[in-house]
Scaffold this active site. Structure first.
Site, short mmCIF file in Angstrom:
data_model
loop_
_atom_site.label_atom_id
_atom_site.label_comp_id
_atom_site.label_asym_id
_atom_site.label_seq_id
_atom_site.Cartn_x
_atom_site.Cartn_y
_atom_site.Cartn_z
N ARG A 110 0.84 -1.25 -0.11
CA ARG A 110 -0.05 -0.13 -0.10
C ARG A 110 0.97 1.12 0.16
O ARG A 110 1.93 1.34 0.90
CB ARG A 110 -1.08 0.06 1.37
N HIS A 154 -7.42 0.88 -6.30
CA HIS A 154 -7.79 0.16 -4.88
C HIS A 154 -8.39 -1.15 -5.26
O HIS A 154 -9.67 -1.35 -5.06
CB HIS A 154 -8.54 1.08 -4.10
N GLN A 204 -10.38 -3.36 -2.87
CA GLN A 204 -11.74 -2.72 -2.39
C GLN A 204 -12.85 -3.12 -3.40
O GLN A 204 -13.93 -3.43 -2.91
CB GLN A 204 -11.31 -1.18 -2.13
N ASP A 214 -16.40 8.55 -1.38
CA ASP A 214 -15.35 8.26 -0.46
C ASP A 214 -14.80 9.86 -0.17
O ASP A 214 -15.54 10.75 -0.44
CB ASP A 214 -14.22 7.93 -1.66
N CYS A 254 -16.03 3.07 0.99
CA CYS A 254 -14.92 2.32 1.29
C CYS A 254 -14.31 2.42 2.89
O CYS A 254 -13.60 1.36 3.43
CB CYS A 254 -13.82 2.47 0.51
N ARG A 270 -14.13 -7.06 3.00
CA ARG A 270 -12.60 -6.91 2.69
C ARG A 270 -11.96 -8.17 3.24
O ARG A 270 -10.84 -8.69 2.38
CB ARG A 270 -11.90 -5.74 3.55
N1 NVA Z 1 -9.25 7.76 -1.71
C1 NVA Z 1 -9.00 7.15 -0.15
C2 NVA Z 1 -9.49 5.66 -0.22
C3 NVA Z 1 -9.18 5.22 1.24
C4 NVA Z 1 -9.54 3.83 1.36
C5 NVA Z 1 -7.50 7.26 -0.13
O1 NVA Z 1 -6.77 7.24 -0.93
O2 NVA Z 1 -7.33 7.88 1.02
N1 CP Z 2 -11.08 0.86 2.87
C1 CP Z 2 -9.78 0.91 3.12
O1 CP Z 2 -8.82 0.48 2.31
O2 CP Z 2 -9.60 1.18 4.55
P1 CP Z 2 -8.19 1.38 5.16
O3 CP Z 2 -7.59 2.64 4.93
O4 CP Z 2 -8.62 1.31 6.73
O5 CP Z 2 -7.22 0.12 4.99
#
Ligand code: NVA
Ligand code: CP
Length: 333
Positions: free
Chosen positions: A106, A133, A136, A229, A270, A315
């Protein structure tokens, strides 16, 4: 078709049949978990979990999935590893590839997870990049299928910043599965035109209709699922909040937005979500801009059409399917 030893880097790399196979495996692994049937089919295998951004769901899903599969997981955060600062991605990948059976990453650019996959030689999974992602999306689609019975021909309306990981990945996933997709936001937040063009090509085959709507009162018309989101994603500078709030506030998912959707429409997010003042950032935004909720109204988030916690649970089951299909030669669960 086999997913054995395959990377899981972005939704556009997958065929409809492959997405279907991940969803089926996830449903089957979920049923086993609920029934208390052990499924530790990957005993003795190891997975590295690299996180350059924070996480609750993704990290926990990978760790619990690995444990349920009988694996050992090693969590690395950027502060406690050499990644990027003292060692290149290519060298890190080569080292991890010698020790681990799979890697999750990540972080920032998509090119980093692609490089890890290329140089490690072991299945590599994208746990979120700026651009996509994909794990997700599997959880979202499993949830929609559980609640609505099918994906093809259903309409998903996405409110918010549609240029980032979630907007991109949902649009691609919808096109692949023959779902209709509406991005509802100001035009400057529509996904990249090159990605839209690719999705339009895919949609010709699958019957998906893609819409880009600037009017928040029209985005959810005919929608079976409404998705949003955060307005500012991880890694973006704090300075963008003011402009983002000005631009995207009219696109908050409110009870009015849900009322315009189909009668049984569900709400997805998400997570994490800003729907009240229960977070530090939520409180700071309230002090600076006077907002008590952001991308979703509290009444929608907590309302009876919201499926966000089923989605969060999924998830685990979907990430478990990704690991299991990549590392188990047998493939069927
Ligand atoms: N768009 C958000 C998704 C988090 C799961 C981010 O990248 O922070
Ligand atoms: N939805 C998601 O990716 O959550 P986290 O950032 O908590 O992993």
């Amino acid at each position: 078709m086999s997913l054995y030893k395959k990377n899981f880097l972005k939704i556009i790399d997958l065929t409809k049949e492959e997405i279907e196979a991940y969803l089926q495996a996830a449903a089957s692994l979920k049923a086993k978990k609920k029934a208390g049937i052990p499924h530790d089919i990957l005993r003795g295998k190891n997975i590295a979990l690299l996180f350059e951004k924070t996480s609750t769901r993704t990290r926990c899903a990978f760790e619990v999935a690995a444990a349920d599969l009988g694996m050992h997981a090693v969590y690395l955060d950027p502060k406690s590893s050499q990644i990027g600062k003292k060692e290149s991605i290519a060298d890190t990948a080569k080292v991890l590839g010698r020790m681990f059976d799979a890697i999750e990453y990540r972080g920032y650019g998509q090119e980093i997870v692609e490089a890890l996959a290329k140089y490690s030689g072991v299945p590599t999974f994208n746990g979120l990049t700026n651009e996509s992602h994909p794990t997700q999306i599997l959880a979202d689609f499993l949830t929609i299928r559980e609640k609505l019975g099918d994906l093809k021909g259903r309409t998903l309306a996405y409110y918010g910043d549609a240029r980032y990981n979630m907007g991109n990945s949902l649009m691609v996933g919808a096109a692949k599965m023959g779902m209709h997709f509406t991005a509802c936001c100001p035009a400057k937040y529509f996904p990249d035109p090159a990605l839209i063009a690719k999705c339009r090509e895919i949609a010709k085959e699958t019957g998906s209709i893609l819409r880009f709507e600037e009017d928040p009162a029209k985005g959810s018309l005919g929608a079976d699922a409404v998705y949003t989101d955060v307005w500012v994603s991880m890694g973006e500078p704090e300075e963008v909040w003011a402009e983002r709030i000005k631009d995207i506030s009219p696109y908050r998912v409110t009870a009015e937005v849900m009322a315009k959707a189909n009668k049984e429409a569900i709400f997805l997010h998400c997570l994490p979500a800003f729907h009240d003042l229960g977070t530090e950032i939520g409180k700071e935004i309230y002090e600076k801009f006077g907002l008590t909720e952001m991308e979703v109204a509290d009444e929608v988030f907590l309302g009876d059409r919201s499926v966000v916690f089923d989605e969060a649970e999924n998830r685990l089951h979907t990430i478990k399917a990704v690991i299991a299909l990549a590392l188990s030669e047998k493939g069927a669960f």
